[in-house]
Design an enzyme around this catalytic site. Sequence first.
Site, PDB file in Angstrom:
ATOM      1  N   LYS A  23      55.912  20.897  80.476  1.00 48.51           N
ATOM      2  CA  LYS A  23      56.364  20.075  79.331  1.00 48.51           C
ATOM      3  C   LYS A  23      57.296  20.869  78.432  1.00 48.51           C
ATOM      4  O   LYS A  23      57.665  20.417  77.359  1.00 48.51           O
ATOM      5  CB  LYS A  23      55.146  19.613  78.514  1.00 48.51           C
ATOM      6  CG  LYS A  23      54.138  18.806  79.299  1.00 48.51           C
ATOM      7  CD  LYS A  23      52.956  18.472  78.374  1.00 48.51           C
ATOM      8  CE  LYS A  23      51.771  17.973  79.160  1.00 48.51           C
ATOM      9  NZ  LYS A  23      50.533  18.040  78.377  1.00 48.51           N
TER      10      LYS A  23
ATOM     11  N   ARG B  43      52.169  36.764  86.258  1.00 47.92           N
ATOM     12  CA  ARG B  43      53.407  36.798  87.050  1.00 47.92           C
ATOM     13  C   ARG B  43      54.319  35.733  86.465  1.00 47.92           C
ATOM     14  O   ARG B  43      53.869  34.650  86.110  1.00 47.92           O
ATOM     15  CB  ARG B  43      53.117  36.504  88.522  1.00 47.92           C
ATOM     16  CG  ARG B  43      54.373  36.265  89.323  1.00 47.92           C
ATOM     17  CD  ARG B  43      54.120  36.111  90.797  1.00 47.92           C
ATOM     18  NE  ARG B  43      53.815  37.392  91.414  1.00 47.92           N
ATOM     19  CZ  ARG B  43      53.718  37.562  92.738  1.00 47.92           C
ATOM     20  NH1 ARG B  43      53.906  36.543  93.559  1.00 47.92           N
ATOM     21  NH2 ARG B  43      53.450  38.743  93.250  1.00 47.92           N
TER      22      ARG B  43
ATOM     23  N   HIS C  47      57.424  45.091  90.081  1.00 51.97           N
ATOM     24  CA  HIS C  47      56.133  44.699  90.658  1.00 51.97           C
ATOM     25  C   HIS C  47      55.310  45.994  90.758  1.00 51.97           C
ATOM     26  O   HIS C  47      55.059  46.517  91.837  1.00 51.97           O
ATOM     27  CB  HIS C  47      56.355  44.046  92.023  1.00 51.97           C
ATOM     28  CG  HIS C  47      55.189  43.242  92.512  1.00 51.97           C
ATOM     29  ND1 HIS C  47      53.922  43.339  91.956  1.00 51.97           N
ATOM     30  CD2 HIS C  47      55.097  42.321  93.506  1.00 51.97           C
ATOM     31  CE1 HIS C  47      53.116  42.513  92.603  1.00 51.97           C
ATOM     32  NE2 HIS C  47      53.794  41.876  93.538  1.00 51.97           N
TER      33      HIS C  47
ATOM     34  N   ARG D 289      48.695  37.134  97.635  1.00 50.33           N
ATOM     35  CA  ARG D 289      48.018  38.431  97.600  1.00 50.33           C
ATOM     36  C   ARG D 289      47.761  38.953  96.186  1.00 50.33           C
ATOM     37  O   ARG D 289      46.647  39.379  95.867  1.00 50.33           O
ATOM     38  CB  ARG D 289      48.860  39.487  98.352  1.00 50.33           C
ATOM     39  CG  ARG D 289      48.722  39.456  99.828  1.00 50.33           C
ATOM     40  CD  ARG D 289      50.033  39.808 100.498  1.00 50.33           C
ATOM     41  NE  ARG D 289      50.952  38.687 100.331  1.00 50.33           N
ATOM     42  CZ  ARG D 289      51.026  37.668 101.198  1.00 50.33           C
ATOM     43  NH1 ARG D 289      50.321  37.692 102.289  1.00 50.33           N
ATOM     44  NH2 ARG D 289      51.838  36.642 100.977  1.00 50.33           N
ATOM     45  N   THR D 290      48.780  38.939  95.356  1.00 53.29           N
ATOM     46  CA  THR D 290      48.648  39.575  94.039  1.00 53.29           C
ATOM     47  C   THR D 290      47.584  38.850  93.215  1.00 53.29           C
ATOM     48  O   THR D 290      46.686  39.469  92.635  1.00 53.29           O
ATOM     49  CB  THR D 290      50.004  39.574  93.306  1.00 53.29           C
ATOM     50  OG1 THR D 290      50.982  40.094  94.197  1.00 53.29           O
ATOM     51  CG2 THR D 290      49.962  40.427  92.052  1.00 53.29           C
TER      52      THR D 290
HETATM   53  N1   CP Z   1      53.296  41.143  97.769  1.00 52.97           N
HETATM   54  C1   CP Z   1      53.118  40.085  96.968  1.00 52.97           C
HETATM   55  O1   CP Z   1      53.457  40.116  95.776  1.00 52.97           O
HETATM   56  O2   CP Z   1      52.595  38.996  97.569  1.00 52.97           O
HETATM   57  P1   CP Z   1      52.291  37.615  96.851  1.00 52.97           P
HETATM   58  O3   CP Z   1      53.619  37.035  96.424  1.00 52.97           O
HETATM   59  O4   CP Z   1      51.614  36.777  97.886  1.00 52.97           O
HETATM   60  O5   CP Z   1      51.439  37.902  95.660  1.00 52.97           O
END
Ligand code: CP
Length: 486
Positions: free
Chosen positions: A78, A100, A128, A49-50
Amino acid sequence: MQNVISMRDFSRLDLDTIIDNTLKIKRDGIPNKLTDIPVASLFFEASTRTRTSFETATRELGMKVHGFAGKEGTSVMKGEPLLDTVRMFLEYEDQIIIMRHNLNGAARFVADNIDVPVLNGGDGSANHPTQTMLDLVTIQEEFGRIDGLKIALVGDLKYGRTVHSLLQACELYDVEPWLVAPQNIMMPKWRIEDYQREVGKKLLITSDFMKAIETVDVLYMTRIQRERFPKGPEGDVDYAKVSGIFNLHAEMLKKAKPELIILHPLPRYKHNLEISMDVDCSPHAKYIQQAGNGLPTRQAVILKALGEGFEGRKKDYANNEVWQNIRVVNGAKKGEHFVYRINNGTLIDHIEPGRGPEVLKILGLQEDKDTTYILARNLRSKRYICKDVIGVPNIELNEYQLSRLGLVSSMATINIIRDNNVFKKGKVSLPPVLDRLVECQTTNCVSNPETHEFAPSKFYVESRNPLIARCHYCETPTTRKDLKLL
Ligand code: CP
């Protein structure tokens, strides 16, 4: 402020603006485009999603996005340091970094080292922030308000970054958060204390899942973050204790409030569903709509970050006077303590009894064979009953040494002696920022040397007495008892 790193950075106005702008985008479409601005989307950790909502958001805004989805297939495998990877994308002239990473504080570390906005799509178990923004959008959309609601955070409150950010956002709203989790995956104590200190109210902590279902307005379910448990048998045992403990089924919703909404950041875990599939058709289930809000929310975030930026949340740090002068009443050091009398140099008096050897160590005097020193232990003291004293002839402590001294001894009085007289006398308090002085004890923090990311240790002093210093990256506070000097 143009970065989006942690909920700790945002004001209520910032969040309300993102909510308003997102709802406007949903209603009226994108207000303006950012045509041809290049964007890097660097997902060192898995995401559905993110990543896709961020990337779709950038494309719909007219931007050009490239990057990677997972570190497999990149030179991270590496052993490439995080900053090298990011810097490559700056060479490609990307003007915004969306990332991320599995390490807590990774986004903060990157933001410190580059000049373009960083949008954190999740860092380890820490933050998050854009997930929280879309959570708030969904709540606002459903209730027309956020204030006044009871919000239960359920499941893995220890490792789940979404609930950490959401609890930080709750500090800014007049809501009643409930923490619903078994003890071994409860919200870290420091996060609970942060909330309580900021809001001035106790958090409601319970393992009574049914009571939460029947009482709250928002049931925020989470997946147990198996991948963040300790590796090996200890982690297996811990996980077995909590796996499936708070699984929600449709029949459990019979006594829920009619207006209850069920949220989940997703993904849910198909082998042991924390929200059973039979809940999906319930009018309470809003988690798919919530995930859909990721797209307009992230459009609003990108527009704001590249536009006027965010107001930011004011933080209180201790003031920055390191040296606190004490008036010199009797300029000469004389009398009973002739044992440590020196003509020129530094006399450190009133050290907590027994702590003298530690002070010597952190001042680097033990290793320095060329420096003589005097250590007198467990001396009688009128004011402190008992004390250690250190005399260092011919050397006046520098700022770095004073900062280290302040970390180990809060009582010490420093006398700078010149020509047999006390020239200057004072106490040291810590500087507002402890730069490369203290090692973060959070194993997953980007500044932990074991990660080999070379993030220089940095702590903010929030309180001097008692000492509370907070890691700049992972946000974990430490006290004098627990801190480890570098
Ligand atoms: N909610 C969320 O962070 O989903 P993803 O890990 O799929 O990005």
